[in-house]
Design an enzyme around this catalytic site. Structure first.
Site, PDB file in Angstrom:
ATOM      1  CD  GLU A  59     -54.382  10.732 -25.661  1.00 38.04           C
ATOM      2  OE1 GLU A  59     -53.294  10.859 -26.242  1.00 38.04           O
ATOM      3  OE2 GLU A  59     -54.953  11.686 -25.085  1.00 38.04           O
ATOM      4  CG  ASN A 334     -59.765  13.640 -34.520  1.00 41.41           C
ATOM      5  OD1 ASN A 334     -59.591  13.147 -35.625  1.00 41.41           O
ATOM      6  ND2 ASN A 334     -60.789  13.313 -33.750  1.00 41.41           N
TER       7      ASN A 334
END
Length: 421
Positions: A59, A334
């Site tokens: 995040e 990711n």
């Protein structure tokens, strides 16, 4: 429901303290800061701060371009960044140093939340991705603090998890000014959870706006020259327990055909760095580590990247990237970092945390999915042997990355509107 929820939080407090103590054993800096989880920290002495909450490393990385945009457009506003994990904290310090005020997010206890908000006195609250804390949200509404969920995502698993508390979650979400969703699917799930459709906008994924660190490509090229520019190299990034063995078995298959191949192995969590290194050595590989050797030499078969926040130069130096958390039901990590550098991506079957991004990459030819761990070695080997296919995949991956950019600009427009009212 909210009173019952708060009672449950109070009853759980002794367990929370024990958990803090246990985590403090693994991370001494965290041990000294655990009072922050109850709102105890020195008041920074400013008013009108812009507060961004990012749970952990992923995040924080996603929020990086947004935080930089806030610093650019609101240079006089104090910036507060909260995290929950020590690794997230380390990433904040690595990216921003002392230019932001960092504190751990308090537990969702009314007294802790009130103490926290009284100390940082935010003008705006930005929650990154998927954090719904009822007492915190209600406290922001009572104090007139505009609250936004940005880069909002909600997996099918998270939606199921909130189901027993759906009424409470719905009430909390009605305290939110805007939910800036990553995708139409995420927006639909927030509606199912009870958010007002008028609150929800699809702004895209901020991770597409992440900057490529200065010098990352040049550092990657320098590393390739050091270990041999023609050497086959692949990378396994953000791996979890249960994945490293599959990765190493895949590398054995690669070495059988390409004996000079190099594996770059980056475990997800720092507390596992040493364990993974020892496991690699026990299997007979010649090993180097980032902390001890800096970069691998031509004689090393496996290089363990035992450092945080340093993956981009290694992605730039590799020919194929497997992204972990996907062979085990973690949900994946990711895939955009290798895609941004035109590197072909391989993932396992579990990618629900990044479902739409991964689907888009696969659909456009920038990524491939293996259905099981025993397929990883053959798939990676095929790609290492096929330069033309790697080039096509890398180009496709980079095109997907470029096409989806712009979420930060759209979110900043929403922030500007909120701050001007």
């Amino acid at each position: 429901m909210r009173y019952l929820y708060t009672l449950a939080m109070f009853l759980a407090t002794p367990l929370l303290v024990l958990r803090l103590l246990a985590r403090g054993v693994r991370s001494r800096p965290y041990h000294h800061r655990w009072p922050e989880r109850f709102g105890f920290f020195d008041t920074p002495g400013f008013i009108g701060s812009l507060w961004v909450h990012a749970v952990s490393v992923g995040e924080v990385n996603a929020a990086e371009p947004l935080i930089k945009a806030l610093r650019r457009d609101y240079p006089n506003a104090p910036l507060v960044i909260t995290t929950v994990t020590p690794t997230g904290t380390a990433r904040v310090h690595q990216l921003f140093g002392d230019s932001v005020f960092h504190v751990y997010l308090p537990y969702d206890l009314p007294f802790a939340v009130g103490r926290f908000l009284k100390r940082i006195r935010p003008r705006l609250a930005l929650i990154v991705e998927t954090e719904i804390w009822p007492n915190l949200y209600f406290a922001c509404r009572r104090r007139g603090i505009p609250l936004m969920i940005v880069n909002a995502r909600l997996s099918e698993r998270s939606l199921r998890g909130y189901k027993p508390l759906r009424g409470l979650a719905r009430s909390a979400l009605r305290c939110v000014r805007v939910i800036a969703a990553q995708s139409r699917t995420d927006a639909a799930r927030y509606r199912l959870l009870g958010a007002d459709p008028q609150q929800i906008l699809v702004t895209g994924n901020m991770k597409f706006d992440m900057p490529i660190p200065d010098g990352a490509v040049a550092k990657g090229a320098a590393m390739r020259n050091h270990w041999g520019p023609r050497r086959p190299v692949w990378m396994a990034a953000s791996t979890h327990e249960g994945e490293e063995l599959a990765v190493l078995e895949a590398h054995l298959q690669v070495l059988h055909r390409l004996p000079d191949a190099l594996l770059l192995l980056a475990p997800r969590h720092p507390e596992r760095f040493r364990v993974v290194e020892q496991a690699v050595r026990s299997l007979g590989f010649t090993v180097a580590t980032r902390s001890s050797d800096d970069v691998p030499s031509p004689s090393h078969q496996v290089f363990v990247i035992d450092a945080m926040g340093q993956l981009m130069p290694f992605f730039a130096a590799t020919e194929v990237a497997f992204v972990g958390g996907s062979l085990v039901p973690i949900g994946g990590h990711n895939v955009l970092e290798p895609a941004a550098l035109s590197v072909p991506v391989v993932v396992g079957p579990h990618t629900f945390n990044f479902a739409e991004i991964t689907h888009s990459l696969i659909q456009q030819g920038g990524a491939e999915r293996v259905a099981a761990a025993d397929q990883l070695g053959p798939d990676v080997l095929k790609l290492l042997l096929d330069a033309a296919k790697r080039a096509r995949m890398g180009k496709a991956a980079q095109q997907v990355f470029e096409r989806e950019r712009g979420a930060v600009q759209r979110i900043m427009q929403l922030i500007d509107t909120a701050l001007q009212e």
